[in-house]
Design an enzyme around this catalytic site. Structure first.
Site, PDB file in Angstrom:
ATOM      1  N   HIS A 295    -114.275  28.839 -86.236  1.00 38.68           N
ATOM      2  CA  HIS A 295    -114.544  29.761 -85.096  1.00 38.68           C
ATOM      3  C   HIS A 295    -114.419  31.439 -85.378  1.00 38.68           C
ATOM      4  O   HIS A 295    -112.945  31.289 -86.039  1.00 38.68           O
ATOM      5  CB  HIS A 295    -113.921  29.218 -83.803  1.00 38.68           C
ATOM      6  CG  HIS A 295    -114.454  29.744 -82.903  1.00 38.68           C
ATOM      7  ND1 HIS A 295    -115.541  30.074 -81.895  1.00 38.68           N
ATOM      8  CD2 HIS A 295    -113.599  31.289 -81.983  1.00 38.68           C
ATOM      9  CE1 HIS A 295    -115.060  31.338 -81.077  1.00 38.68           C
ATOM     10  NE2 HIS A 295    -113.538  31.687 -81.615  1.00 38.68           N
TER      11      HIS A 295
ATOM     12  N   ASP B 113    -103.938  25.907 -69.920  1.00 38.22           N
ATOM     13  CA  ASP B 113    -102.749  24.966 -69.456  1.00 38.22           C
ATOM     14  C   ASP B 113    -102.274  24.821 -71.236  1.00 38.22           C
ATOM     15  O   ASP B 113    -101.447  24.537 -70.900  1.00 38.22           O
ATOM     16  CB  ASP B 113    -103.264  23.463 -69.620  1.00 38.22           C
ATOM     17  CG  ASP B 113    -103.599  23.788 -68.101  1.00 38.22           C
ATOM     18  OD1 ASP B 113    -103.512  24.251 -67.333  1.00 38.22           O
ATOM     19  OD2 ASP B 113    -104.976  22.872 -67.313  1.00 38.22           O
TER      20      ASP B 113
ATOM     21  N   CYS C  61    -120.548  32.287 -82.142  1.00 43.53           N
ATOM     22  CA  CYS C  61    -119.581  33.136 -81.567  1.00 43.53           C
ATOM     23  C   CYS C  61    -119.398  34.317 -82.770  1.00 43.53           C
ATOM     24  O   CYS C  61    -118.665  35.561 -82.612  1.00 43.53           O
ATOM     25  CB  CYS C  61    -118.045  32.117 -82.152  1.00 43.53           C
ATOM     26  SG  CYS C  61    -118.293  31.636 -84.142  1.00 43.53           S
TER      27      CYS C  61
END
Length: 1132
Positions: A785, A936, A1049
């Protein structure tokens, strides 16, 4: 009486000498005998072993025809006070005796003693017994064999200088040993001389009575010599065999000791090695005319190999043969017949020169090594023994093994030979070895797998394969779990989004046809079954005509539509060979069990693709017939219609957009270089190939070449000179190299981790000072990425405020009269009551919007309880915005929204940013889930790693704000960006911005590594230490436009850098929101834009190359014409 007295005195002296030898450490059993004064040291006595008697002396005596029949000889002096008595052992046989004790395993003989010479006529005694003791020279009774080194055959041009033996006498005055030196003998006039130190060879030859010259020396105790003269010319003899003046041959000397006079001047009659077998007992050679065949007897014809020399246990050294080291007990190469081999005088090896002088030890060792080194010859094996003949000694290091093993003969199989293949011995015309190309066996992967698998495929009754989707008629479902193919059934697990999971079990007995296409880009299987199976599936999957999931307008029993006759399973990837063999074996067995001919068939890719396209087209037509469908079904229809259109255009089937994006193709074909940018002679050119260009296809990940190319293209082509001087762009490999682990190096053990990291990339900035730049761009790649790190103002040590060039005082006075004062006020001067009162209306407005997340009062309380280190300007802007909302609380929401929109529109041209405060960006559910999960995780990580976390604001650490639906933060940020023109000053502070198009957890480790690199770089460049901690160099993760797939990306990273200068950021107060930095539609054409740039550069560079070639060709033609003209003019 006189003789008896002299004999008694001689015996007494001998017994005294015997007592002295017994008192020595060797007990008198050494093979060196010397009689000297009692004060002589043991070391001197050891050296006398080679100086006692010379075989040359006995030669002179034997030449006179005297034979020894006594066991001892008494040599009397003229004074009568000393008699030298020598005892020698006689062998019972007429063979030679091996001399031991030589450190190089050679038996040294005197000069002019050929191996072909015999000692017939001398009967060796077995020993002498005195006082019950037998005296001998510690040698075995085996016959002595003289090796080639004992021949001392010198070429005619070599002088031979000998040291005469030392004659011992016992004088009353304690006279010492005196040496007699003979004049050197020479064959030809040459400067080459060889010094040979003689040793005693008592075990080889019978000691003869001393020659007259020796007796004279012992009698008169002086160094003198009895001179002999030539009977023809009268000159002094220098050689015992031939006169050097007239050339006459002395026949008496030629016949002495019954030896054959073989000279080196005779080219015929090769010098042969001695046999390993002793001559027959009693057989004696004749005096004249002795040939090699007569001397060796029949043993020469029977034994073609040399003696196996057994080495002592104490000499387990490696033996060299032909330059190679052979281990003890190793096999020796095959030896050839010495009769078949001839040698010339020039091929003779140098003899070994031995000397007992301590000063010449080093020279002797050097000469010994040189003489023992084998010469290159065309023999099968070169022996370390220096000789003049064909030396081929088969050596064995293990003495015990050599004694036990029988001697090999030509009739026996040669087990101890190493045979080189004939092809390996082949040579070309120049004598070089022929190097044949290594042929590798071609391994057919298909054949290699078929055979074992075909034998064992009957053992496989089931196979589990990964399938990505299933089509039953017009029904399309994605598969999560693999499909099980067995001989009895095919099990498929469906996990519906709105219904309960369903397990479909197709009995193989109901199948009528199976068609299989195993192409890498489209592995698919088409199944056909009896009508009852379709009816069962229709009930199990709840298919109905209303939903148009399965349209059986012609009836189930009369299925004629192409799209309704197949149960289609599309595999995840192409099967490997093993899985394919098992799968085909199971399908074939199913057809055999069902007794269906041609049950299994393979189809081509084109046919499989056309079937899938037809299924999609039929589905689209069925959807068009029903326009009154529900909204959610319309979305599904439009979704499938896009697939159909793409299938028509590309003639390639894809299930949906997501699958089309995930299906990556592999570049196939030769790699060709397209461009080099910047072109030569510029330095640092990046080569772009057609393989790199393939990465710009839709759904492909950008590689590092495209990233580096476009960033360099931006700097050189699109940026202004002043902007390019303000930035520095690192290579995409920089961070990987910075964070790369290396092997332990002793030179870097004392360095810290930060210094080790910096040492890997310290040369990357040798020509640039990054602290003089405003922005440093670092493209990073982690876990496949791409994201971007921007180091802003690394040279600043603290925030710096500058006048805002876009400041509008009139707009500030109209909207917020106290805005100028609030901008310079501190956090303590802000009214907390106004913030509390303004928070509730804002939250109410947000709750009224259905596309926003629910915000509770706890979130507002969390905002109010922020730490005091939050930036003042941000707090002031928030309070200003909330006050404005409080003032307009009684107004309608539309008015407030229009007012905010007007402000944003007015600041569009000034700040280069267009902020739509209340627009929502929709993303696929999968991306939203991933971002929520990452949010989270980042929240949990913030609790565990408070010290390690970079100084992210609450919007990054809050799980709600980490998602794209957190519009509360967007609204706050939009007011901040929209009011940049309202501030008289802007802030420039050192910070690190991480721009990620797929926002996830905070990448605090990346910022930490970059900070540590900056600290070491500052120390290296500036020579002082500076802290780049999180209090000085803050880290932030601004909100930037997000990608809506999993492959863009790298494209977004390039656009971030480009937008950094197209729409520059004016204020670097954190946090910042850049969600509307550039329009999203631009990203759909970014790949094509980069591709066109590369193709244009290729075209221009190819034209330049063509022009250059044409100019060079014209120049060469012009030069040739000029040369021709000049040549023709000169000829005229």
């Amino acid at each position: 009486m006189a003789a008896g007295k002299s004999g008694g005195s001689a015996g007494a002296l001998f017994l005294k000498a015997l007592d002295r030898s017994e008192s020595k450490r060797d007990g008198g059993f050494k093979n060196n005998w010397s009689f000297d004064h009692e004060e002589e040291s043991e070391g001197d006595a050891d050296k006398d072993g080679a100086n006692l008697l010379s075989v040359e002396d006995e030669d002179s005596e034997i030449s006179k025809g005297k034979k020894l029949n006594r066991r001892s000889e008494i040599v009397a002096t003229s004074s009568g006070d000393f008699i030298l008595k020598t005892y020698v052992r006689r062998s019972k046989t007429d063979g030679f005796k091996t001399l031991k004790g030589n450190p190089i395993g050679l038996n040294m003989l005197s000069n002019n003693k050929k191996l072909s010479e015999s000692t017939a006529g001398t009967a060796l005694c077995s020993g002498t017994v005195v006082h019950g003791r037998r005296f001998h020279h510690a040698h075995s009774q085996t016959p002595g064999i003289r090796t080639a080194a004992q021949r001392k055959e010198y070429p005619p041009y070599v002088h031979k200088a000998e040291n005469s033996p030392v004659m011992l006498s016992h004088g009353q005055g304690g006279d010492h040993i005196m040496k007699k030196t003979e004049e050197s003998e020479s064959y030809v006039e040459s400067e080459i001389k060889r010094k040979v130190q003689q040793k005693r060879h008592c075990s080889t030859y019978q000691l003869s009575p001393l020659s007259p010259a020796s007796k004279k020396c012992l009698t008169h105790l002086e160094v003198s010599e009895q001179r002999e003269y030539c009977p023809k010319c009268g000159k002094e003899k220098e050689n015992q065999t031939k006169c050097q003046s007239c050339g006459i041959v002395f026949h008496n000397d030629l016949q002495r000791n019954c030896r054959q006079a073989v000279t080196l001047n005779e080219p015929t009659g090769p010098l042969l090695r001695t046999s390993i077998h002793q001559n027959s007992g009693g057989q004696k050679s004749q005096n004249t005319g002795l040939t090699a065949k007569k001397f060796y007897g029949n043993s020469v014809d029977k034994i073609p190999i040399d003696i196996l020399v057994t080495c002592d246990d104490s000499r387990h050294n490696y033996i060299q043969t032909n330059g190679k080291v052979i281990l003890p007990g190793g096999k020796i190469p095959k030896l050839t017949n010495p009769k078949e081999r001839k040698i010339s005088v020039s091929d003779l090896n140098d003899p070994i020169i031995l000397s007992s002088d301590d000063d010449d030890d080093d020279d002797d060792r050097t000469k010994r090594r040189e003489s023992t080194s084998p010469k290159p010859a065309d023999s099968a094996c070169s022996s370390p023994v220096p000789s003049t003949g064909k030396v081929e000694a088969a050596l064995n290091a293990d003495a015990c093994r050599a004694e036990q093993e029988p001697r090999s003969s030509p009739a026996e199989p040669e087990l101890n030979t190493i045979v080189i293949p004939r092809k390996a011995r082949m040579k070309d015309q120049l004598g070089n070895s022929i190097s044949t190309p290594l042929k590798r066996r071609k391994v057919n992967s298909h054949a290699a797998f078929i055979h074992p698998m075909s034998l064992s495929c009957q053992n496989f009754e089931s196979v589990i394969l990964n399938c990505r989707s299933i089509r039953v008629g017009t029904l399309f479902r994605l598969l999560v779990e693999p499909v099980i193919f067995s001989l009895e059934s095919i099990t498929i697990h469906l996990d519906g989004p709105e219904s309960d999971p369903v397990d479909i079990i197709l009995n193989t007995s109901d199948l009528t046809k199976c068609e299989w296409c195993n192409v890498r880009k489209l592995p698919v299987v088409f199944l056909q079954a009896i009508p009852a199976v379709y009816q069962k599936l229709s009930m199990q999957l709840q298919m109905s005509k209303e939903d148009k999931v399965w349209n059986d307008c012609k009836g189930i029993n009369r299925i004629t539509s192409l799209e309704e006759q197949y149960i289609i399973l599309i595999f995840q990837t192409g099967l490997d060979h093993q899985a394919e063999v098992v799968f085909e074996s199971i399908i074939t067995d199913i057809g055999i069990r069902n007794n269906v001919p041609n049950f299994f068939a393979k189809i081509l890719f084109d046919e499989a693709n056309s079937r899938l396209v037809a299924c999609t087209r039929s589905y689209e037509e069925s959807i068009k017939g029903n326009c009154a469908q529900k909204e959610n079904k319309v979305k599904t229809v439009s979704f499938e219609s896009k697939i159909q259109l793409r299938s028509k255009q590309e003639l390639q089937f894809f299930d949906d957009d997501e699958e089309a994006g995930e299906s990556h193709t592999i570049f196939i074909g030769p790699v060709e270089k397209l461009i080099v940018y910047p072109p030569p002679p510029a330095k640092g050119g990046i080569s772009v190939t057609n393989e790199d260009l393939h990465c710009l296809s839709e759904g492909e990940f950008l590689n590092d070449v495209i990233i580096d190319f476009y960033l360099k293209y931006l700097v050189l082509e699109k940026l202004k000179k002043e902007d390019a001087d303000r930035i520095h762009i690192f290579s995409s490999f920089f961070y990987k190299r910075l964070n790369q682990r290396e092997r332990r190096n002793p030179e870097t053990t004392n360095l810290s981790i930060q210094q080790k990291r910096h040492g890997r990339v310290k040369t990357w900035t040798r020509h640039v000072d990054i602290f003089e730049k405003d922005f440093i761009f670092v493209p990073l790649n982690e876990a496949a990425h791409w994201f971007l790190a921007v180091v802003c103002f690394p040279g600043l040590e603290k925030p710096k405020y500058e006048p805002n060039p876009h400041y509008h005082e009139n707009a500030v006075m109209q909207k917020t009269p106290s805005a100028e004062d609030s901008c310079v006020s501190s956090a303590s001067e802000m009214g907390a009551c106004s913030q509390n009162s303004a928070a509730k209306p804002v939250i109410k407005k947000m709750l009224n919007r259905k596309h926003c997340l629910a915000v509770t009062d706890s979130s507002a309380a969390q905002e109010e309880s922020e730490p005091c280190y939050r930036r003042n300007a941000y707090s002031v802007k928030c309070s200003m915005k909330k006050k404005n909302h409080a003032i307009n609380e009684n107004e309608e929401p539309s008015n407030g929204e229009s007012t905010c929109q007007d402000i944003c529109d007015r600041t569009q041209s000034e700040n280069g940013l267009r902020d739509e405060c209340f627009s929502s960006v929709h993303h696929p559910d999968a991306l939203s889930k991933i971002r929520l999960n990452y949010g989270d995780q980042s929240a949990d990580g913030g609790k565990l790693l408070e010290d390690e976390l970079i100084d992210f604001s609450e919007d990054q650490d809050d799980p709600d704000d980490s998602s794209d639906d957190g519009l509360l933060a967007d609204e706050n940020y939009s007011s901040e960006i929209g009011q940049w023109h309202l501030k008289p000053t802007v802030c420039k502070q050192p910070c690190i911005l991480l721009m990620d198009s797929l926002r996830g957890p905070s990448r605090s480790n990346v910022v930490k590594i970059l900070r540590e690199y900056l600290e070491v770089e500052w120390e290296v460049k500036k020579g002082s230490k500076r802290s780049f901690s999180k209090d000085v160099m803050k880290g932030s993760n601004p909100k930037v436009p997000q990608q809506n797939n999993f492959s863009d990306c790298g494209v977004y990273v390039l656009q971030y850098v480009e937008s950094f200068f197209e729409n520059p950021v004016l204020n670097f107060e954190l946090p910042m929101n850049l969600m509307n930095w550039f329009p999203p539609p631009r990203m759909k054409t970014k790949r094509e834009e980069i591709r066109n740039i590369i193709l244009k550069l290729q075209e221009s560079q190819s034209k330049d190359k063509k022009l250059l070639k044409d100019s060079l060709a014209e120049t060469s033609l012009g030069d040739g014409a000029e040369q021709y003209a000049s040549a023709s003019g000169g000829s005229e």
